[in-house]
Design a protein around this motif. Structure first.
Motif, PDB file in Angstrom:
ATOM      1  N   SER A 166      41.700  44.056  43.935  1.00 24.66           N
ATOM      2  CA  SER A 166      41.838  42.754  43.279  1.00 24.66           C
ATOM      3  C   SER A 166      40.894  42.621  42.086  1.00 24.66           C
ATOM      4  O   SER A 166      41.071  41.717  41.259  1.00 24.66           O
ATOM      5  CB  SER A 166      41.577  41.622  44.289  1.00 24.66           C
ATOM      6  N   THR A 167      39.913  43.518  41.991  1.00 25.46           N
ATOM      7  CA  THR A 167      39.006  43.491  40.840  1.00 25.46           C
ATOM      8  C   THR A 167      39.718  43.866  39.551  1.00 25.46           C
ATOM      9  O   THR A 167      39.184  43.632  38.458  1.00 25.46           O
ATOM     10  CB  THR A 167      37.819  44.444  41.064  1.00 25.46           C
ATOM     11  N   THR A 168      40.921  44.455  39.675  1.00 23.37           N
ATOM     12  CA  THR A 168      41.696  44.799  38.481  1.00 23.37           C
ATOM     13  C   THR A 168      42.523  43.614  37.985  1.00 23.37           C
ATOM     14  O   THR A 168      43.122  43.692  36.914  1.00 23.37           O
ATOM     15  CB  THR A 168      42.641  45.984  38.765  1.00 23.37           C
ATOM     16  N   PRO A 210      43.362  39.778  36.498  1.00 24.48           N
ATOM     17  CA  PRO A 210      42.705  38.826  35.584  1.00 24.48           C
ATOM     18  C   PRO A 210      41.829  37.858  36.377  1.00 24.48           C
ATOM     19  O   PRO A 210      42.045  37.633  37.563  1.00 24.48           O
ATOM     20  CB  PRO A 210      43.893  38.092  34.924  1.00 24.48           C
ATOM     21  N   ASP A 211      40.856  37.278  35.701  1.00 24.50           N
ATOM     22  CA  ASP A 211      39.904  36.395  36.385  1.00 24.50           C
ATOM     23  C   ASP A 211      40.593  35.260  37.124  1.00 24.50           C
ATOM     24  O   ASP A 211      40.228  34.918  38.259  1.00 24.50           O
ATOM     25  CB  ASP A 211      38.893  35.833  35.379  1.00 24.50           C
ATOM     26  N   TRP A 212      41.619  34.649  36.500  1.00 28.73           N
ATOM     27  CA  TRP A 212      42.278  33.511  37.127  1.00 28.73           C
ATOM     28  C   TRP A 212      43.011  33.931  38.398  1.00 28.73           C
ATOM     29  O   TRP A 212      43.045  33.195  39.384  1.00 28.73           O
ATOM     30  CB  TRP A 212      43.254  32.842  36.158  1.00 28.73           C
ATOM     31  N   GLN A 221      42.153  36.557  40.293  1.00 31.31           N
ATOM     32  CA  GLN A 221      41.130  36.847  41.299  1.00 31.31           C
ATOM     33  C   GLN A 221      40.692  35.567  42.014  1.00 31.31           C
ATOM     34  O   GLN A 221      40.435  35.575  43.223  1.00 31.31           O
ATOM     35  CB  GLN A 221      39.918  37.510  40.640  1.00 31.31           C
ATOM     36  N   SER A 222      40.632  34.467  41.259  1.00 35.77           N
ATOM     37  CA  SER A 222      40.246  33.183  41.851  1.00 35.77           C
ATOM     38  C   SER A 222      41.281  32.709  42.861  1.00 35.77           C
ATOM     39  O   SER A 222      40.938  32.101  43.880  1.00 35.77           O
ATOM     40  CB  SER A 222      40.072  32.129  40.751  1.00 35.77           C
ATOM     41  N   LYS A 253      41.293  35.249  46.257  1.00 26.11           N
ATOM     42  CA  LYS A 253      40.220  35.147  47.247  1.00 26.11           C
ATOM     43  C   LYS A 253      40.486  34.086  48.311  1.00 26.11           C
ATOM     44  O   LYS A 253      39.789  34.050  49.325  1.00 26.11           O
ATOM     45  CB  LYS A 253      38.881  34.880  46.558  1.00 26.11           C
TER      46      LYS A 253
END
Length: 246
Positions: free
Chosen positions: A184-186, A188-190, A192-193, A196
């Motif tokens: 999931s680190t690959t 985009p930031d949104w 990943q949010s 989680k």
């Protein structure tokens, strides 16, 4: 209820397609994804190598397949065929039927976990302490009950024709967005949010904490507990609703 559990197990073990996708397929995916990966280089931000990281992902994916896909379609078809209605005429209580479905799915999910572990250790030389192997097996196996409850709920929510596409959408969505197919680190930031907060993300995080010799995060355990309560409560409510309609 014990007789019903034995019957459910026998039916599952005779279903070769189900066994392939729940037991063999996750191990094959592991080999495809981690087959040529460096066994020493750590993934950014994970503290784990790709084979070690994906071993937990694919073991979790196999257990998810066994308990979710197996329960939802079988229950929906049994409702339409009248098998569930026949069981209600026996002395078996409603909770016994649900428990039998969950227990049989949990038993079938264990081989999918073990096969991935064996392949990872034999082919990619993944090495862990004995307590880590045992803890990983127990955590992934116990965590699969969350998705077993979801499978029961979906089996009572949709008809035989509609349950497969509905389950597939949820199944692939949870797998991909939860980081089971790729880190999931690959994302985009949104994204990943969003990831989680998914039960599959917390599910795999339990195993990765054990691989790092750390205690599971309280947030992951709490998230899985909340989802289990929601799915189990939904399954119970849908079962009662279906009983009143019969």
């Amino acid at each position: 209820m014990n007789h019903l559990i034995k019957l459910e197990l026998a039916r599952s073990l005779r279903n070769r397609r189900f066994l392939f996708f729940s037991v063999i397929y996750p191990a094959l995916l592991f080999l495809i994804i981690a087959g040529r990966a460096d066994s020493t280089t750590e993934l950014d931000g994970s503290g784990l190598t790709l084979p070690t990281y994906m071993m937990v992902s694919m073991a979790s994916f196999g257990a998810l397949t066994a308990v979710l896909m197996g329960n939802s379609e079988r229950i929906a078809k049994e409702r339409e065929s009248g098998w569930v209605r026949q069981l209600r005429l026996t002395s078996l209580p409603g909770r016994g039927y649900v428990l039998a479905k969950t227990a049989s799915a949990a038993v079938v999910s264990l081989p999918s976990i073990v096969v991935v572990f064996v392949v990872a250790a034999a082919v990619k030389d993944v090495r862990l302490d004995a307590w880590q192997w045992l803890a990983l097996t127990g955590a992934i196996w116990a965590g699969s009950l969350v998705f077993a409850a979801l499978g029961v709920a979906l089996g009572y929510l949709a008809s035989g024709d509609a349950v497969r596409p509905l389950t597939m959408i949820i199944y692939f969505g949870l797998s991909m967005l939860g980081g089971l197919w790729m880190p999931s680190t690959t994302f985009p930031d949104w994204l990943q949010s969003v990831a989680k907060w998914l039960p599959t993300h917390a599910y795999a995080a339990l195993g990765r904490s054990i691989e790092q010799s750390q205690a599971p995060q309280a947030q992951d355990i709490a998230l899985l507990a909340v989802f289990f309560a929601l799915f189990a409560g939904g399954a119970a409510w849908l079962y009662r609703k279906d009983t009143l309609k019969a």
